[in-house]
Design an enzyme around this catalytic site. Structure first.
Site, PDB file in Angstrom:
ATOM      1  N   ARG A  99      19.186  81.055  72.129  1.00  0.00           N
ATOM      2  CA  ARG A  99      17.839  81.227  71.584  1.00  0.00           C
ATOM      3  C   ARG A  99      17.918  82.157  70.380  1.00  0.00           C
ATOM      4  NH1 ARG A  99      14.309  83.790  75.474  1.00  0.00           N
ATOM      5  NH2 ARG A  99      12.694  83.229  73.986  1.00  0.00           N
ATOM      6  N   ILE A 141      17.798  85.839  71.079  1.00  0.00           N
ATOM      7  CA  ILE A 141      19.060  86.345  71.630  1.00  0.00           C
ATOM      8  C   ILE A 141      20.051  86.581  70.488  1.00  0.00           C
ATOM      9  CG2 ILE A 141      21.026  85.765  73.116  1.00  0.00           C
ATOM     10  CD1 ILE A 141      18.468  86.366  74.724  1.00  0.00           C
ATOM     11  N   THR A 181      28.716  76.545  81.618  1.00  0.00           N
ATOM     12  CA  THR A 181      29.434  77.807  81.500  1.00  0.00           C
ATOM     13  C   THR A 181      29.163  78.371  80.114  1.00  0.00           C
ATOM     14  OG1 THR A 181      31.146  77.248  83.106  1.00  0.00           O
ATOM     15  CG2 THR A 181      31.719  78.894  81.441  1.00  0.00           C
ATOM     16  N   LEU A 182      28.772  79.622  80.057  1.00  0.00           N
ATOM     17  CA  LEU A 182      28.450  80.299  78.804  1.00  0.00           C
ATOM     18  C   LEU A 182      29.602  81.216  78.423  1.00  0.00           C
ATOM     19  CD1 LEU A 182      24.788  81.287  79.768  1.00  0.00           C
ATOM     20  CD2 LEU A 182      25.557  79.233  78.553  1.00  0.00           C
ATOM     21  N   GLU A 183      29.987  81.179  77.166  1.00  0.00           N
ATOM     22  CA  GLU A 183      31.056  82.038  76.632  1.00  0.00           C
ATOM     23  C   GLU A 183      30.365  83.164  75.867  1.00  0.00           C
ATOM     24  OE1 GLU A 183      32.008  78.869  74.339  1.00  0.00           O
ATOM     25  OE2 GLU A 183      33.235  77.823  75.802  1.00  0.00           O
ATOM     26  N   GLN A 218      19.072  77.374  75.099  1.00  0.00           N
ATOM     27  CA  GLN A 218      18.223  76.188  75.197  1.00  0.00           C
ATOM     28  C   GLN A 218      19.083  74.942  75.142  1.00  0.00           C
ATOM     29  OE1 GLN A 218      15.371  76.736  72.080  1.00  0.00           O
ATOM     30  NE2 GLN A 218      16.925  77.218  70.575  1.00  0.00           N
ATOM     31  N   TYR A 250      31.074  60.569  80.583  1.00  0.00           N
ATOM     32  CA  TYR A 250      32.063  61.634  80.748  1.00  0.00           C
ATOM     33  C   TYR A 250      32.811  61.423  82.059  1.00  0.00           C
ATOM     34  CZ  TYR A 250      33.669  66.508  81.332  1.00  0.00           C
ATOM     35  OH  TYR A 250      34.408  67.638  81.509  1.00  0.00           O
TER      36      TYR A 250
END
Length: 173
Positions: free
Chosen positions: A93, A96, A119-121, A138, A151
């Site tokens: 965002r 952020i 998963t956020l880095e 988002q 996938y």
């Protein structure tokens, strides 16, 4: 073409799954996802692409956790998502980002058919206190043209939590 917020809402339960879903997090062309209270941090300062790298859990307390600069934190979204027939993308965002917090280093692009938690880095420019449940990023959806396959990779599909790098598996082929 990017789906509008109303299109995202219309596709829920069929082409798009967001659980839990809350109308208040729907934007004109995206949906806000929240930060889970668990992070992972790698145990060593030197990582090896060809080997599994161990990581330890870190819980974000209700009063927040001060993140250090120069350190990578792996987090995840509270929300579980699925994307069928659309390409999911994740961005931090702007509020952020204006605090100097990156939510992904390179992996903001998803594949058609991805099912799981994101998963956020997480990496910060300045020390910053983060809180569990904050709307940190988002998700938005692109249409895809032409024939495609969903996938199929087993590395990250249907994950149950934070996923450290599994790149070492590519070297085993």
């Amino acid at each position: 073409m990017i789906l509008s917020g109303l299109e995202i809402k219309d596709k829920l339960g069929s082409d798009i799954v967001i659980e839990p879903y809350d109308d208040s997090r729907l934007n004109p062309n995206s949906y806000n996802l929240r930060l889970h209270n668990e992070l992972l941090v790698y145990d060593n300062n030197e990582l090896d692409m060809k080997k599994p790298n161990t990581a330890s859990p870190l819980i974000i307390p209700e009063e927040g956790l001060l993140l250090e600069t120069g350190k990578l934190y792996l987090g995840r979204t509270i929300e579980y998502t699925e994307s069928h027939n659309y390409v999911p993308m994740l961005e931090g965002r702007s509020s952020i980002g204006r605090l100097g917090l990156f939510v992904h280093v390179t992996a903001g692009f998803g594949d058609v058919g991805f099912c799981g938690f994101w998963t956020l880095e997480i990496f910060c420019v300045h020390p910053i206190r983060v809180y569990p449940g904050v709307e940190i990023c988002q998700i938005f959806y692109h249409t895809i043209e032409g024939k495609y396959e969903n996938y199929k990779s087993g590395k990250y599909q249907h994950n149950k939590g934070i996923q450290p790098s599994l790149l070492y598996k590519d070297f085993e082929k």
